[in-house]
Design an enzyme around this catalytic site. Sequence first.
Site, PDB file in Angstrom:
ATOM      1  N   THR A 286     -53.484  20.877   8.397  1.00 37.84           N
ATOM      2  CA  THR A 286     -53.147  20.987   9.811  1.00 37.84           C
ATOM      3  C   THR A 286     -51.852  20.236  10.107  1.00 37.84           C
ATOM      4  O   THR A 286     -51.113  19.895   9.174  1.00 37.84           O
ATOM      5  CB  THR A 286     -54.362  20.597  10.686  1.00 37.84           C
ATOM      6  OG1 THR A 286     -54.036  20.814  12.051  1.00 37.84           O
ATOM      7  CG2 THR A 286     -54.798  19.170  10.485  1.00 37.84           C
ATOM      8  N   LYS A 290     -48.723  22.655   7.856  1.00 32.19           N
ATOM      9  CA  LYS A 290     -49.028  24.067   7.574  1.00 32.19           C
ATOM     10  C   LYS A 290     -47.864  24.796   6.892  1.00 32.19           C
ATOM     11  O   LYS A 290     -48.068  25.636   6.035  1.00 32.19           O
ATOM     12  CB  LYS A 290     -49.423  24.790   8.863  1.00 32.19           C
ATOM     13  CG  LYS A 290     -50.813  24.383   9.375  1.00 32.19           C
ATOM     14  CD  LYS A 290     -51.203  25.209  10.593  1.00 32.19           C
ATOM     15  CE  LYS A 290     -52.479  24.651  11.208  1.00 32.19           C
ATOM     16  NZ  LYS A 290     -52.910  25.406  12.384  1.00 32.19           N
ATOM     17  N   ASN A 315     -53.353  27.326   6.458  1.00 27.60           N
ATOM     18  CA  ASN A 315     -54.232  26.250   6.964  1.00 27.60           C
ATOM     19  C   ASN A 315     -55.392  25.947   6.024  1.00 27.60           C
ATOM     20  O   ASN A 315     -56.209  25.090   6.326  1.00 27.60           O
ATOM     21  CB  ASN A 315     -54.744  26.548   8.377  1.00 27.60           C
ATOM     22  CG  ASN A 315     -55.917  27.503   8.370  1.00 27.60           C
ATOM     23  OD1 ASN A 315     -56.062  28.308   7.458  1.00 27.60           O
ATOM     24  ND2 ASN A 315     -56.764  27.420   9.373  1.00 27.60           N
ATOM     25  N   ASP A 334     -57.065  30.863  10.685  1.00 28.44           N
ATOM     26  CA  ASP A 334     -56.916  30.917  12.152  1.00 28.44           C
ATOM     27  C   ASP A 334     -56.736  32.359  12.625  1.00 28.44           C
ATOM     28  O   ASP A 334     -57.283  32.750  13.640  1.00 28.44           O
ATOM     29  CB  ASP A 334     -55.684  30.117  12.602  1.00 28.44           C
ATOM     30  CG  ASP A 334     -55.930  28.622  12.530  1.00 28.44           C
ATOM     31  OD1 ASP A 334     -57.107  28.213  12.652  1.00 28.44           O
ATOM     32  OD2 ASP A 334     -54.962  27.867  12.362  1.00 28.44           O
ATOM     33  N   GLY A 365     -47.495  27.216  17.403  1.00 32.47           N
ATOM     34  CA  GLY A 365     -48.152  27.601  16.142  1.00 32.47           C
ATOM     35  C   GLY A 365     -49.274  28.606  16.361  1.00 32.47           C
ATOM     36  O   GLY A 365     -49.345  29.643  15.680  1.00 32.47           O
ATOM     37  N   GLN A 484     -62.918  29.641  12.147  1.00 36.06           N
ATOM     38  CA  GLN A 484     -61.925  29.297  11.118  1.00 36.06           C
ATOM     39  C   GLN A 484     -62.515  28.316  10.101  1.00 36.06           C
ATOM     40  O   GLN A 484     -62.258  28.405   8.910  1.00 36.06           O
ATOM     41  CB  GLN A 484     -60.590  28.839  11.721  1.00 36.06           C
ATOM     42  CG  GLN A 484     -60.589  27.540  12.505  1.00 36.06           C
ATOM     43  CD  GLN A 484     -60.598  26.295  11.630  1.00 36.06           C
ATOM     44  OE1 GLN A 484     -60.172  26.354  10.480  1.00 36.06           O
ATOM     45  NE2 GLN A 484     -61.113  25.209  12.143  1.00 36.06           N
ATOM     46  N   GLN A 488     -63.288  28.892   6.009  1.00 37.18           N
ATOM     47  CA  GLN A 488     -62.882  27.906   4.989  1.00 37.18           C
ATOM     48  C   GLN A 488     -64.069  27.574   4.090  1.00 37.18           C
ATOM     49  O   GLN A 488     -63.971  27.578   2.864  1.00 37.18           O
ATOM     50  CB  GLN A 488     -62.400  26.614   5.661  1.00 37.18           C
ATOM     51  CG  GLN A 488     -61.128  26.778   6.451  1.00 37.18           C
ATOM     52  CD  GLN A 488     -60.593  25.463   6.994  1.00 37.18           C
ATOM     53  OE1 GLN A 488     -61.357  24.591   7.419  1.00 37.18           O
ATOM     54  NE2 GLN A 488     -59.284  25.327   7.002  1.00 37.18           N
TER      55      GLN A 488
END
Length: 512
Positions: A286, A290, A315, A334, A365, A484, A488
Site C-alpha cells: 500500500t 504500489k 497491491n 482493488d 490512486g 480486495q 489476496q
Amino acid sequence: MTYLCVAIFVTDLAQARRDIALAAESGADMVELRIDTFTDADQLRELVSTAILPVIVTCRPEWEGGNSEATDAERISALETVGAAGATYLDIELATLRRNPPPATDRPLIVSTHDFTSRPAKLGNLLIELNQSPGTINKIVWTARSIRDNLEVFELLKQRHKPTIALCMGEAGMISRILAKKFGAFLTFASLSTGTGTAAGQISVREMKELYRWDAINPRTKVYGVVAQPVMHSMSPAIHNAAFSATNYDGIYLPLLVEGSYESFKAFMETFLDFEGLDLSGLSITIPHKENALRYLQERGGEIEPLAAAIGAVNTIVIDRSTGALRLSGINTDYAAILDSITSALGIERKDLAKHRVAVLGAGGTGRTAVAALAACGAGVLVWNRTSEKAEALAQEFNGRTGQVAATTLTELIQSKCDIYINTTSVGMYPNVDASPIDDPAECFTSDTLVFDTIYNPLKTKLLKQAENRGAKTIAGIEMFVRQAATQFGAWTGKAAPRELMRTVIERKLPK
Ligand code: ATR
C-alpha cells in the site's frame, strides 16, 4: 518453547503483585521485574518468593538505559538477595561483568547488552564475549535502523550457541518481537497493555496472542505482511490474521514498515525474499509502494497481471516457492473488488457493464483504478477531479480501452444522470464525516442510481446517507475493502476467504 514475558517496573509491593497477576491473567509465561528504583531487601524477598509466574529480576543502571543510580556492588548484592529468595533468572549487563565477578548465586544468569541508538558497531565481538561469559542465556537488543536489522536478529537466533534473547527496538524492529518464536528465541517481551511497555515497539500480551497469533507461530509458519509507511494504522493484520486462524492456516501477517523510496523497497524485497527460514510468502502493498512493487516485479521478471500493469499499481505480491524456484507475481485486487462490488450489487456480469454509464469522482490512486477497470469492461466513464488536469490525463490515457472515458466538471458530472456514481475522493472520510462531494443529491440520485463510496471509515458516509434518502442503491467502502482482502487471501493460500469474518473484524475496529 519461547516464553512470552512481561516486563514490570516495580514501584511498590502491591503494584508489582497486581501487575504479575494481570500478566498471568492475560497469558504471559514469565515476568521480568525491573527493580531499578525498588531496593527494599525484605519486600523484594517477599515479592520474588510469592510470585505466581517465573521471574527474571533486573536492576538496570542508568548507563544501560535503566533508572538505577546504585553502584555495581549494590546492584549485584540486590540480585544475590533475590536469587537466594528463588528468582528464576537474574539479568546482568555484560558491561557490569567486564569489571566485576558474577553474582554469588546458583540462579542462571541472563547476560545482556543494549544499544538504544543503533546497531552495535562490533556485533560479532559482542557475541563472542557473550558466549564466553558465565551467563546461561545471552540477551542482545538494539534499536533497528530499518526493517532489515530484524534479519540480523533472526540470524543470531539461528546461529545461537546458548539460549538467546535477540530483539530490535523501535517500530521498525517490531517484527523481531513477534517472529522471536519462529526462530526459537528464549523469550520475547510484551507489555501489559498497549503503550505501557518498557521499550519502544513493544506489543501488549493480548495483541500478541489475539492479533498476532502467538500460540500458533512455529518454525514452519509462513510469513505475510503489509508493506507501507506509515503502517501501524493498517487494519490488514487484524483481518488476515483472523482469517488465518479461522481457516487453520499456518501463517502470520505482520505490519512491515519500509521507507518510501524505491531503493528501500527493493532492498527490503531482496533481503527478505532470500532469507532462509523466514518463509516470506505474500505481501499486501500500500501507500507509498504500489508503483515501487510494479517496478520491482518488472525488473525481476515477475509475472504481472495486465490490468495491474495498465493501472501502474500492484497491491498484492504472491510468492510461490512450491516448485523449488522462487516465482513472483503481482496483482491488483482493488480493481477486481471495485468491479465485483458493482456487479454483485446489480446482479450482472462484468461484460454487462458495457451498457452502463459511470461517474467517477476523483482521479487519485483509487480513481485511476476505478476508471481503468470500468473502461476495460467497456463502460462509459465520466471522471471529475478537484485538480482537473489529473482527470483530463486519466481520460486521455484510458479513453477507448475499451469504453469511452471523458473528463468533466463537477456540475456536469452531477447533471449527467449516470446510473452509477463512485466516490474515490477522500471527502467524507473520518474525521470529516459531515462532508460530501455532492451538495445536492436530488440533482443526480434516483431510485435507479447505484452509489458506491470507496471510503470505509466511517462505515456509512454522508454521501451514502444522501443516496439512501433518495432511494438509491448503495455500496459501502467496506464491501470493496473486504473483497480486495479476500482476493489476496485466496491468491496466497488457495483457500476460500472467510469473508463474513473479515467484514466483522473491520466493523469492530471502526467507529459506528
Ligand atoms: P487514494 O489512493 O485513496 O485514491 P489519493 O491518490 O491521495 O488517494 O487521492 C485522493 C483523491 O481525493 C484525489 O482525487 C484528490 O483530489 P486532488 O487530485 O485534486 O488532490 C481527492 N481529494 C482530496 N481532498 C479533496 C477535497 N477536499 N475535495 C475534492 N477532492 C479531494
